[in-house]
Design a protein around this motif. Structure first.
Motif, mmCIF file in Angstrom:
data_model
loop_
_atom_site.group_PDB
_atom_site.id
_atom_site.type_symbol
_atom_site.label_atom_id
_atom_site.label_comp_id
_atom_site.label_asym_id
_atom_site.label_seq_id
_atom_site.Cartn_x
_atom_site.Cartn_y
_atom_site.Cartn_z
ATOM 1 N N ALA A 15 0.835 -1.205 0.000
ATOM 2 C CA ALA A 15 0.000 0.000 0.000
ATOM 3 C C ALA A 15 0.863 1.246 0.000
ATOM 4 N N PRO A 16 1.103 1.823 -1.168
ATOM 5 C CA PRO A 16 1.912 3.038 -1.197
ATOM 6 C C PRO A 16 1.168 4.168 -0.512
ATOM 7 N N SER A 17 1.905 5.010 0.200
ATOM 8 C CA SER A 17 1.238 6.142 0.828
ATOM 9 C C SER A 17 1.444 7.377 -0.042
ATOM 10 N N PHE A 24 3.680 17.291 -2.890
ATOM 11 C CA PHE A 24 2.534 17.381 -3.785
ATOM 12 C C PHE A 24 1.404 18.105 -3.068
ATOM 13 N N ASP A 25 1.054 19.248 -3.609
ATOM 14 C CA ASP A 25 -0.014 20.041 -3.016
ATOM 15 C C ASP A 25 -1.173 20.098 -4.016
ATOM 16 N N PRO A 26 -2.248 19.328 -3.753
ATOM 17 C CA PRO A 26 -3.364 19.282 -4.712
ATOM 18 C C PRO A 26 -3.941 20.663 -5.010
ATOM 19 N N THR A 27 -3.956 21.547 -3.986
ATOM 20 C CA THR A 27 -4.547 22.869 -4.203
ATOM 21 C C THR A 27 -3.700 23.701 -5.168
ATOM 22 N N GLU A 28 -2.383 23.428 -5.158
ATOM 23 C CA GLU A 28 -1.468 24.124 -6.073
ATOM 24 C C GLU A 28 -1.554 23.492 -7.468
ATOM 25 N N HIS A 46 -10.160 20.219 -16.782
ATOM 26 C CA HIS A 46 -9.121 19.236 -17.109
ATOM 27 C C HIS A 46 -7.749 19.689 -16.590
ATOM 28 N N VAL A 47 -7.098 18.805 -15.847
ATOM 29 C CA VAL A 47 -5.719 19.050 -15.410
ATOM 30 C C VAL A 47 -4.876 17.894 -15.963
ATOM 31 N N PRO A 48 -4.175 18.108 -17.085
ATOM 32 C CA PRO A 48 -3.441 16.993 -17.723
ATOM 33 C C PRO A 48 -2.393 16.342 -16.816
ATOM 34 N N ARG A 49 -1.699 17.152 -15.995
ATOM 35 C CA ARG A 49 -0.706 16.574 -15.069
ATOM 36 C C ARG A 49 -1.058 16.996 -13.652
ATOM 37 N N PHE A 50 -2.017 16.294 -13.074
ATOM 38 C CA PHE A 50 -2.470 16.646 -11.722
ATOM 39 C C PHE A 50 -1.598 15.967 -10.669
ATOM 40 N N PHE A 51 -1.498 14.631 -10.710
ATOM 41 C CA PHE A 51 -0.654 13.904 -9.745
ATOM 42 C C PHE A 51 0.762 13.771 -10.312
ATOM 43 N N PRO A 52 1.781 13.782 -9.432
ATOM 44 C CA PRO A 52 3.150 13.527 -9.901
ATOM 45 C C PRO A 52 3.238 12.137 -10.547
ATOM 46 N N ALA A 53 4.059 12.019 -11.598
ATOM 47 C CA ALA A 53 4.120 10.780 -12.385
ATOM 48 C C ALA A 53 4.545 9.567 -11.549
ATOM 49 N N GLU A 54 5.560 9.741 -10.702
ATOM 50 C CA GLU A 54 6.055 8.564 -9.953
ATOM 51 C C GLU A 54 5.031 8.063 -8.942
ATOM 52 N N GLN A 55 4.400 9.015 -8.252
ATOM 53 C CA GLN A 55 3.327 8.648 -7.319
ATOM 54 C C GLN A 55 2.220 7.904 -8.064
ATOM 55 N N SER A 56 1.910 8.392 -9.260
ATOM 56 C CA SER A 56 0.842 7.787 -10.065
ATOM 57 C C SER A 56 1.194 6.358 -10.474
ATOM 58 N N PHE A 113 -8.944 -0.796 0.437
ATOM 59 C CA PHE A 113 -7.869 -0.323 -0.451
ATOM 60 C C PHE A 113 -7.383 1.046 0.043
ATOM 61 N N PRO A 114 -6.546 1.063 1.098
ATOM 62 C CA PRO A 114 -6.144 2.336 1.726
ATOM 63 C C PRO A 114 -5.630 3.400 0.749
ATOM 64 N N PRO A 115 -4.861 3.056 -0.301
ATOM 65 C CA PRO A 115 -4.383 4.129 -1.189
ATOM 66 C C PRO A 115 -5.515 4.906 -1.854
ATOM 67 N N LEU A 116 -6.675 4.257 -2.016
ATOM 68 C CA LEU A 116 -7.799 4.975 -2.635
ATOM 69 C C LEU A 116 -8.230 6.157 -1.773
ATOM 70 N N LYS A 117 -8.045 6.018 -0.443
ATOM 71 C CA LYS A 117 -8.424 7.117 0.458
ATOM 72 C C LYS A 117 -7.471 8.299 0.287
ATOM 73 N N ASP A 118 -6.188 7.997 -0.010
ATOM 74 C CA ASP A 118 -5.216 9.073 -0.261
ATOM 75 C C ASP A 118 -5.564 9.813 -1.556
ATOM 76 N N ILE A 119 -5.954 9.032 -2.570
ATOM 77 C CA ILE A 119 -6.301 9.641 -3.865
ATOM 78 C C ILE A 119 -7.563 10.492 -3.686
ATOM 79 N N LEU A 120 -8.543 9.933 -2.987
ATOM 80 C CA LEU A 120 -9.799 10.659 -2.726
ATOM 81 C C LEU A 120 -9.530 11.961 -1.963
ATOM 82 N N ASP A 121 -8.660 11.865 -0.978
ATOM 83 C CA ASP A 121 -8.274 13.042 -0.180
ATOM 84 C C ASP A 121 -7.724 14.166 -1.054
ATOM 85 N N ALA A 122 -6.826 13.783 -1.945
ATOM 86 C CA ALA A 122 -6.205 14.774 -2.846
ATOM 87 C C ALA A 122 -7.255 15.396 -3.768
#
Ligand SMILES: O=C(O)CCC(=O)C(=O)O
Ligand SMILES: [Fe+2]
Length: 249
Positions: A15-17, A24-28, A46-56, A113-122
């Motif tokens: 489970a990656p955190s 990574f600041d979602p608001t930024e 549309h935000v083409p690059r919202f999450f950092p690539a490696e995290q994704s 699926f704990p990582p889904l909560k991190d994605i939802l949070d962001a």
């Protein structure tokens, strides 16, 4: 690459955190996004690059491996068809069940699926006022997997649902086309003039959904527009898409 990122890349299992807010600041990140006014109260952001690539990629690996993907048989226009992609459903406890094409998916818990909560949070941080409580996951295993033209206009989501779509892995084209208008039936059937077909047609839009992208459908987009991810001739690798929704209670 910092040490947390290296760890996530080297060991995406189980489970990656999420990286710390300084990385990574979602608001930024959401400020890089663009809004598209589809007219008559429909809008896409549309935000083409919202999450950092490696995290994704770490999330991609986790979801690809740990989600209990299945391909249900659907009932479409009186025929049984195997869904042309893998899917799974996650929802908060106590929500009414959803159903599409004669299929009621089992609702897994966010805790499964704990990582889904991190994605939802962001996503929640990026979209102030949003309050998603359910998630449809789709996995497209190559260019022959697709989702056909549809809208997510179930009564359970209310008249103007906000639906946030996150993509990991292979980029695919996401198409939108206007539903034929009930007010002027003739105009929807009229063949478009050659000139109009060549120039930009305001009733069709296309977005390339990249690895780590965010796309939000808002307002009357589900009532007035259809969307799809079509098959492609060119070989493609796996794409995972998450659509966050709010089932009204
Ligand atoms: O995969 C996508 O980008 C869209 C999925 C979708 O439209 C759906 O699950 O309703
Ligand atoms: Fe959809």
């Amino acid at each position: 690459m910092n040490s947390l990122m290296r760890k996530l890349t080297a060991n995406a299992d189980p489970a990656p955190s999420t990286s710390s807010p300084s990385e990574f600041d979602p608001t930024e990140s959401v400020r890089k996004g663009k809004s598209f006014d589809l007219g008559h109260g429909s809008e896409v952001f549309h935000v083409p690059r919202f999450f950092p690539a490696e995290q994704s990629w770490a999330w991609f690996d986790y979801l690809n491996k740990h989600v209990p993907w299945s391909r249900p048989t659907l009932r479409i226009f009186g025929r049984n068809l195997v869904q042309p992609r893998d899917s799974c459903y996650v929802a908060a406890e106590g929500l009414p069940a959803i159903s599409y094409n004669g299929h009621s998916p089992r609702a897994y818990s966010w805790d499964d699926f704990p990582p889904l909560k991190d994605i939802l949070d962001a996503v929640h941080k990026a979209l102030p006022g949003s309050r998603f409580n359910s998630l449809v996951l789709n996995r497209y295993d190559g260019n022959n997997d697709y989702v056909s033209w549809h809208s997510d206009d179930e009564v359970l989501y209310g008249p103007t649902p906000e639906i946030a779509s996150v993509t990991f892995g292979c980029e695919r084209e996401f198409l939108l086309k206007k539903k034929p208008s009930k007010m002027s039936p003739a105009s929807g059937d009229e063949p478009k003039s050659k000139r109009l077909r060549k120039s930009h047609d305001p009733d069709q839009h296309s977005f390339v959904l990249k690895h780590g992208s965010l796309l939000v459908m808002k307002g009357y987009t589900q009532r007035d527009w259809l969307h799809s991810v079509p098959k492609r001739a060119k070989p493609m690798s796996i794409r995972i898409n998450l659509t966050f929704r709010c089932v009204l209670q």
